[in-house]
Scaffold this motif. Structure first.
Motif, PDB file in Angstrom:
ATOM      1  N   GLY A  58       0.834  -1.197   0.000  1.00 38.42           N
ATOM      2  CA  GLY A  58       0.000   0.000   0.000  1.00 38.42           C
ATOM      3  C   GLY A  58       0.865   1.242   0.000  1.00 38.42           C
ATOM      4  N   LEU A  59       0.556   2.199  -0.862  1.00 43.18           N
ATOM      5  CA  LEU A  59       1.269   3.474  -0.937  1.00 43.18           C
ATOM      6  C   LEU A  59       2.779   3.262  -0.983  1.00 43.18           C
ATOM      7  CD1 LEU A  59      -0.878   5.653   1.496  1.00 43.18           C
ATOM      8  CD2 LEU A  59      -1.076   5.417  -0.970  1.00 43.18           C
ATOM      9  N   HIS A  60       3.195   2.765  -2.111  1.00 38.83           N
ATOM     10  CA  HIS A  60       4.595   2.412  -2.321  1.00 38.83           C
ATOM     11  C   HIS A  60       5.500   3.629  -2.152  1.00 38.83           C
ATOM     12  CE1 HIS A  60       8.118   1.541  -5.001  1.00 38.83           C
ATOM     13  NE2 HIS A  60       8.048   0.402  -4.349  1.00 38.83           N
ATOM     14  N   ASN A  61       6.616   3.403  -1.482  1.00 37.31           N
ATOM     15  CA  ASN A  61       7.647   4.426  -1.315  1.00 37.31           C
ATOM     16  C   ASN A  61       8.817   4.085  -2.244  1.00 37.31           C
ATOM     17  OD1 ASN A  61       9.469   6.328  -0.358  1.00 37.31           O
ATOM     18  ND2 ASN A  61       9.697   5.410   1.658  1.00 37.31           N
ATOM     19  N   PRO A  89      -0.601   9.848  -7.259  1.00 38.33           N
ATOM     20  CA  PRO A  89      -0.986   8.830  -6.269  1.00 38.33           C
ATOM     21  C   PRO A  89      -2.427   9.007  -5.790  1.00 38.33           C
ATOM     22  CG  PRO A  89       1.146   9.797  -5.740  1.00 38.33           C
ATOM     23  CD  PRO A  89       0.537  10.655  -6.798  1.00 38.33           C
ATOM     24  N   GLN A  90      -3.019   7.889  -5.362  1.00 36.83           N
ATOM     25  CA  GLN A  90      -4.371   7.930  -4.803  1.00 36.83           C
ATOM     26  C   GLN A  90      -4.386   8.600  -3.436  1.00 36.83           C
ATOM     27  OE1 GLN A  90      -5.975   3.948  -4.701  1.00 36.83           O
ATOM     28  NE2 GLN A  90      -5.480   3.533  -6.848  1.00 36.83           N
ATOM     29  N   PHE A 111       2.561   2.807   5.913  1.00 38.85           N
ATOM     30  CA  PHE A 111       1.714   3.936   5.520  1.00 38.85           C
ATOM     31  C   PHE A 111       0.225   3.589   5.520  1.00 38.85           C
ATOM     32  CE2 PHE A 111       5.796   4.615   3.266  1.00 38.85           C
ATOM     33  CZ  PHE A 111       6.187   5.760   3.935  1.00 38.85           C
ATOM     34  N   ALA A 112      -0.161   2.528   6.224  1.00 39.74           N
ATOM     35  CA  ALA A 112      -1.545   2.048   6.183  1.00 39.74           C
ATOM     36  C   ALA A 112      -2.559   3.129   6.542  1.00 39.74           C
ATOM     37  CB  ALA A 112      -1.700   0.845   7.110  1.00 39.74           C
ATOM     38  N   ASP A 113      -2.266   3.932   7.550  1.00 34.38           N
ATOM     39  CA  ASP A 113      -3.247   4.911   8.014  1.00 34.38           C
ATOM     40  C   ASP A 113      -3.366   6.131   7.102  1.00 34.38           C
ATOM     41  OD1 ASP A 113      -3.914   3.322  10.100  1.00 34.38           O
ATOM     42  OD2 ASP A 113      -3.000   4.538  11.676  1.00 34.38           O
ATOM     43  N   VAL A 140       0.090   1.776  -6.125  1.00 35.69           N
ATOM     44  CA  VAL A 140      -0.656   0.816  -5.310  1.00 35.69           C
ATOM     45  C   VAL A 140      -0.647  -0.534  -6.016  1.00 35.69           C
ATOM     46  CG1 VAL A 140      -2.959   0.208  -4.461  1.00 35.69           C
ATOM     47  CG2 VAL A 140      -2.129   2.550  -4.224  1.00 35.69           C
ATOM     48  N   LEU A 141      -0.354  -1.584  -5.270  1.00 33.16           N
ATOM     49  CA  LEU A 141      -0.340  -2.935  -5.811  1.00 33.16           C
ATOM     50  C   LEU A 141      -1.735  -3.339  -6.281  1.00 33.16           C
ATOM     51  CD1 LEU A 141       1.396  -5.614  -6.075  1.00 33.16           C
ATOM     52  CD2 LEU A 141       0.434  -6.238  -3.845  1.00 33.16           C
ATOM     53  N   SER A 142      -1.832  -3.889  -7.500  1.00 36.13           N
ATOM     54  CA  SER A 142      -3.121  -4.355  -8.005  1.00 36.13           C
ATOM     55  C   SER A 142      -3.360  -5.803  -7.577  1.00 36.13           C
ATOM     56  CB  SER A 142      -3.161  -4.262  -9.533  1.00 36.13           C
ATOM     57  OG  SER A 142      -2.397  -5.313 -10.122  1.00 36.13           O
TER      58      SER A 142
END
Length: 456
Positions: A237-240, A381-382, A271-273, A245-247
């Protein structure tokens, strides 16, 4: 001489190791035999190596102190991961830091932390003075178990171990699974401190190109076949640094490829939150079979209170707990209790809603400001704090970073994140740290100067 010193400093050649023969070294470096003889003799005179007549030259002395900056290819200090961390952490308050990886202090959960501290001051004496249990604060682990279930990850409290940070979590996993010389896959680009940490474990890192949907599946499969890696470290999630974002399709294909190997996947969920819509998690699809999930709370609660976690199979957690006892004896009971109080505080959910909204607004503003000086994002990014951007006209990001630092602006050049050093013209921007107009003025001047150098 510099090459041999570097190999000794990086521990590629340990005391007692035999150096190449004079002729083999001359051929490898494409220099004359007499040049190598002279170099070896000078190093022997300095006591760096010793000559054994009839046998060759050998590394002398005790093991060299580990110098991470001398492991791997020689690159400008401005693209060195540790350089970016030092500049971001050490510089004075008037330095602007769009290259750092955390939220500004006034974006964090300060009021909740103050309430937690007041509450903790009235806690039982054991919470304030005693060691933590081997797995860590039981209540926090129960809370994390419920939280992980929200992302489809079944991890009972006994399969969760608290750590002092996300970095310590990865370090313990590396100690548990890796031997010097093993191969580890990382995303290319990836979080730059993964590179530094893997250097410290003296393993070989291999980059897999990252796409807007996750790792390049074909390249991932080829790397599995060619290198037989032991670990793959990634953000789902929310790649650094890319913000991608992983599909679900990519996640399934990656796990299917991994099934034919001995690969263990470490999924960093720090970065989940910050997510608005949760991305697929490899740990959820996999059921913590070959995936180990880690996380921490320094990005949303407080970087001063160091607390992370590992969720994994029970047998792995048992072995990791032994390693934690051996290397740090006990985690911080005080920090874990503070984090639990902050996470369960009635204001945390609303605080994070406000942070996500603020990040979305700042993301749009930063994209607009960068566009005026010809800098475009690789993708929009989303959610999250990072923008992965290409500089105009193929500008050298390291040179731009050097110029900006002279005017007290710290950037994060692309090659710090790239194992293949293929991101020369990319920069990662932290939108939460990019609100000052001076950043864009300094950046524009630096780009103009670099353009002038290129044209000349």
């Amino acid at each position: 001489m510099a090459d041999i010193r570097s190999r000794i400093a990086s521990r590629a050649d340990l005391p007692g190791a035999r150096l190449r023969s004079v002729r083999a070294q001359a051929q490898a470096m494409q220099v004359s035999v007499s040049t190598v003889v002279e170099a070896y003799e000078r190093l022997a005179a300095e006591g760096v190596i010793v000559s054994r007549p009839g046998s060759g030259f050998y590394v002398a002395g005790p093991v060299a102190p580990l110098a991470l900056s001398r492991i791997g290819p020689k690159i400008d200090r401005e693209v060195d991961p540790l350089w970016i961390s030092r500049q971001s952490l050490e510089n004075e308050a008037d330095v602007l830091k769009p290259g750092c990886g955390w939220l500004p202090s006034d974006w964090l959960y300060e009021e909740g932390m103050r309430r937690a501290l007041r509450s903790q001051a009235r806690a039982d004496t054991l919470e304030l003075t005693d060691y933590a249990t081997p797995l860590g604060h039981p209540e926090l682990r129960r809370f994390l178990s419920r939280r992980l279930m929200g992302n489809g990850i079944e991890a009972p409290p006994e399969q969760i171990m608290l750590t002092d940070s996300g970095t310590q979590a990865i370090d313990l996993i590396c100690r548990y699974l890796l031997q010097p010389g093993d191969t580890v896959l990382v995303d290319d680009p990836c979080y730059f401190n993964f590179h530094a940490l893997l250097k410290a474990h003296r393993v070989k890192a291999v980059g897999v190109p990252y796409t807007p949907a996750g790792p390049d599946v074909e390249a991932f499969g080829a790397a599995l076949q060619e290198h037989a890696p032991r670990l793959y470290i990634t953000n789902s999630g929310l790649h650094n640094p890319t913000g991608a974002v992983l599909s679900p399709v990519t996640a399934h294909r990656i796990l299917k490829l991994a099934d034919s190997s001995d690969l263990v996947i470490v999924e960093d969920d720090i970065f989940a939150d910050l997510e608005v819509n949760p991305a697929p998690r490899l740990a959820a699809f996999d059921g913590l079979s070959r995936v180990i999930q880690i996380g921490s709370f320094s990005k949303t609660i407080s970087a001063s209170v160091r607390c992370g976690y590992i969720a994994a199979q029970a047998d792995r957690i048992d072995s990791l707990a032994d390693l934690k006892l051996a290397t740090s004896f006990s985690g911080s009971r005080l920090a874990a209790d503070l984090v639990l109080r902050a996470l369960t505080d009635s204001g945390y959910r609303k605080h994070m809603e406000a942070v996500r909204l603020r990040l979305a607004e700042q993301m749009a503003k930063t994209i607009t400001r960068l566009a005026t000086i010809g800098i475009k994002p690789w993708l929009v990014p989303q959610a999250g704090m990072f923008l992965w951007c290409r500089l105009p006209h193929g500008a050298d990001a390291a040179g731009v970073a050097r110029a900006c630092l002279e005017e007290k602006v710290v950037l994060a050049p692309g090659n710090a994140f790239s194992q293949s050093l293929s991101a020369r013209d990319f920069v990662r921007f932290n939108v939460a740290q990019s609100g000052d107009d001076r950043i864009f003025k300094v950046l524009a001047r630096a780009l103009q100067r670099r353009a002038g150098i290129v044209s000349v």
